[in-house]
Design an enzyme around this catalytic site. Sequence first.
Site, PDB file in Angstrom:
ATOM      1  N   TYR A   1       0.823  -1.211   0.000  1.00  0.00           N
ATOM      2  CA  TYR A   1       0.000   0.000   0.000  1.00  0.00           C
ATOM      3  C   TYR A   1       0.857   1.262   0.000  1.00  0.00           C
ATOM      4  O   TYR A   1       0.469   2.291  -0.551  1.00  0.00           O
ATOM      5  CB  TYR A   1      -0.965  -0.018   1.194  1.00  0.00           C
ATOM      6  CG  TYR A   1      -2.096  -0.992   0.992  1.00  0.00           C
ATOM      7  CD1 TYR A   1      -3.185  -0.668   0.201  1.00  0.00           C
ATOM      8  CD2 TYR A   1      -2.047  -2.272   1.553  1.00  0.00           C
ATOM      9  CE1 TYR A   1      -4.208  -1.568  -0.010  1.00  0.00           C
ATOM     10  CE2 TYR A   1      -3.070  -3.181   1.336  1.00  0.00           C
ATOM     11  CZ  TYR A   1      -4.148  -2.825   0.548  1.00  0.00           C
ATOM     12  OH  TYR A   1      -5.154  -3.724   0.318  1.00  0.00           O
TER      13      TYR A   1
ATOM     14  N   ALA B   1      -6.554  -2.990   6.834  1.00  0.00           N
ATOM     15  CA  ALA B   1      -6.992  -4.306   7.320  1.00  0.00           C
ATOM     16  C   ALA B   1      -8.443  -4.542   6.912  1.00  0.00           C
ATOM     17  O   ALA B   1      -9.363  -4.498   7.730  1.00  0.00           O
ATOM     18  CB  ALA B   1      -6.820  -4.404   8.831  1.00  0.00           C
ATOM     19  N   HIS B   2      -8.643  -4.802   5.626  1.00  0.00           N
ATOM     20  CA  HIS B   2      -9.996  -4.925   5.082  1.00  0.00           C
ATOM     21  C   HIS B   2     -10.877  -5.868   5.903  1.00  0.00           C
ATOM     22  O   HIS B   2     -11.982  -5.504   6.334  1.00  0.00           O
ATOM     23  CB  HIS B   2      -9.932  -5.445   3.640  1.00  0.00           C
ATOM     24  CG  HIS B   2      -9.156  -4.587   2.704  1.00  0.00           C
ATOM     25  ND1 HIS B   2      -9.655  -3.425   2.163  1.00  0.00           N
ATOM     26  CD2 HIS B   2      -7.910  -4.737   2.181  1.00  0.00           C
ATOM     27  CE1 HIS B   2      -8.769  -2.891   1.354  1.00  0.00           C
ATOM     28  NE2 HIS B   2      -7.695  -3.666   1.355  1.00  0.00           N
ATOM     29  N   ASP B   3     -10.398  -7.102   6.110  1.00  0.00           N
ATOM     30  CA  ASP B   3     -11.231  -8.129   6.726  1.00  0.00           C
ATOM     31  C   ASP B   3     -11.472  -7.858   8.209  1.00  0.00           C
ATOM     32  O   ASP B   3     -12.568  -8.119   8.724  1.00  0.00           O
ATOM     33  CB  ASP B   3     -10.590  -9.501   6.535  1.00  0.00           C
ATOM     34  CG  ASP B   3     -10.514  -9.896   5.072  1.00  0.00           C
ATOM     35  OD1 ASP B   3     -11.151  -9.223   4.243  1.00  0.00           O
ATOM     36  OD2 ASP B   3      -9.801 -10.865   4.752  1.00  0.00           O
TER      37      ASP B   3
END
Length: 316
Positions: A231, A242-244
């Site tokens: 990123y 931290a998408h999830d």
Amino acid sequence: MKLWLDTDPGVDDALALALILVRPEFELLGVSTVFGNASVEQTTANALRLLTLFGHPELPVHAGAARPLVGEPRFAAAVHGNDGMSGCTAQLPEPAGAAHRVPAVEALLAASHVHAGALHLVAVGPFTNLALALRQDPSLPERVASLTLMGAAFGGHGYTGNVTPCAEANVHNDPRAAAEVFAATWQQCRVIGLDATQRTRIPIRRLSPLAEGSAAQRLLWAASQPYAGYYATRDGENALVAHDATAVAALLAPEAFTWRSGPMRVVEGGLAHGQTVQDWQHLGGADWRELPHHAVATDTDAETLTLLCLEAWQSC
């Protein structure tokens, strides 16, 4: 909350799993795996090793779909490494056991019957297992208390996609599955896409206490470095997206999100393959009116979610 996690570990999947296992609000019943960040063989092995590392080798892992409903699978080696864990699988212990003999779809459907009305389903990989479960038993949504999905992008704050200019990875990996899941009438469905997850950027320096912590903390720290580095190269900021884990946090702090409701559709084929569209202004015609309305996260209170995640990761 009795939780079922459908996942493709994955660096941010590992962060989400750590959050689930630390928080007392959750009782994780089982894990189903799917292709996505890596092959399903690799994501299943990662899930088994992570559960052993986090001290919960007793939790069952059920291997699921190896490919999308239509087309060929694609993996995310550029983001998660060839092993799905930023090349850090050497830091993971050997799994205490093997994947359960019951396949993912059968296990998920069985859990929905045993815990009917109380099961909270969280899906943070391609939605193929969910679509297959719906095809086998269309009444599944009636037994699920809530469905939380990490996926999609609606253009909020300029986030239209992360694998193409139009599409987010989990939906792009299986647009047909996403369309079928979005078309189902869930009792409560929350969709946390890039509009929200990309707004929750945790500067990598704030994770530095993990570097000297437990074996689990050190693994999360090590795996996060190349992941955040991706990123940094792409966005110019050395931060963890931290998408999830952000999606899991929506179960704990829904008030930290801004929501809008409306029916959803997915583009299949062509330049916009995998694009997600929500008719939140109710401008669509008959093709939209028959679809259920789902809640989409359009923004977040990033600091609240950052603190929530950091506290959990520093406790694992």
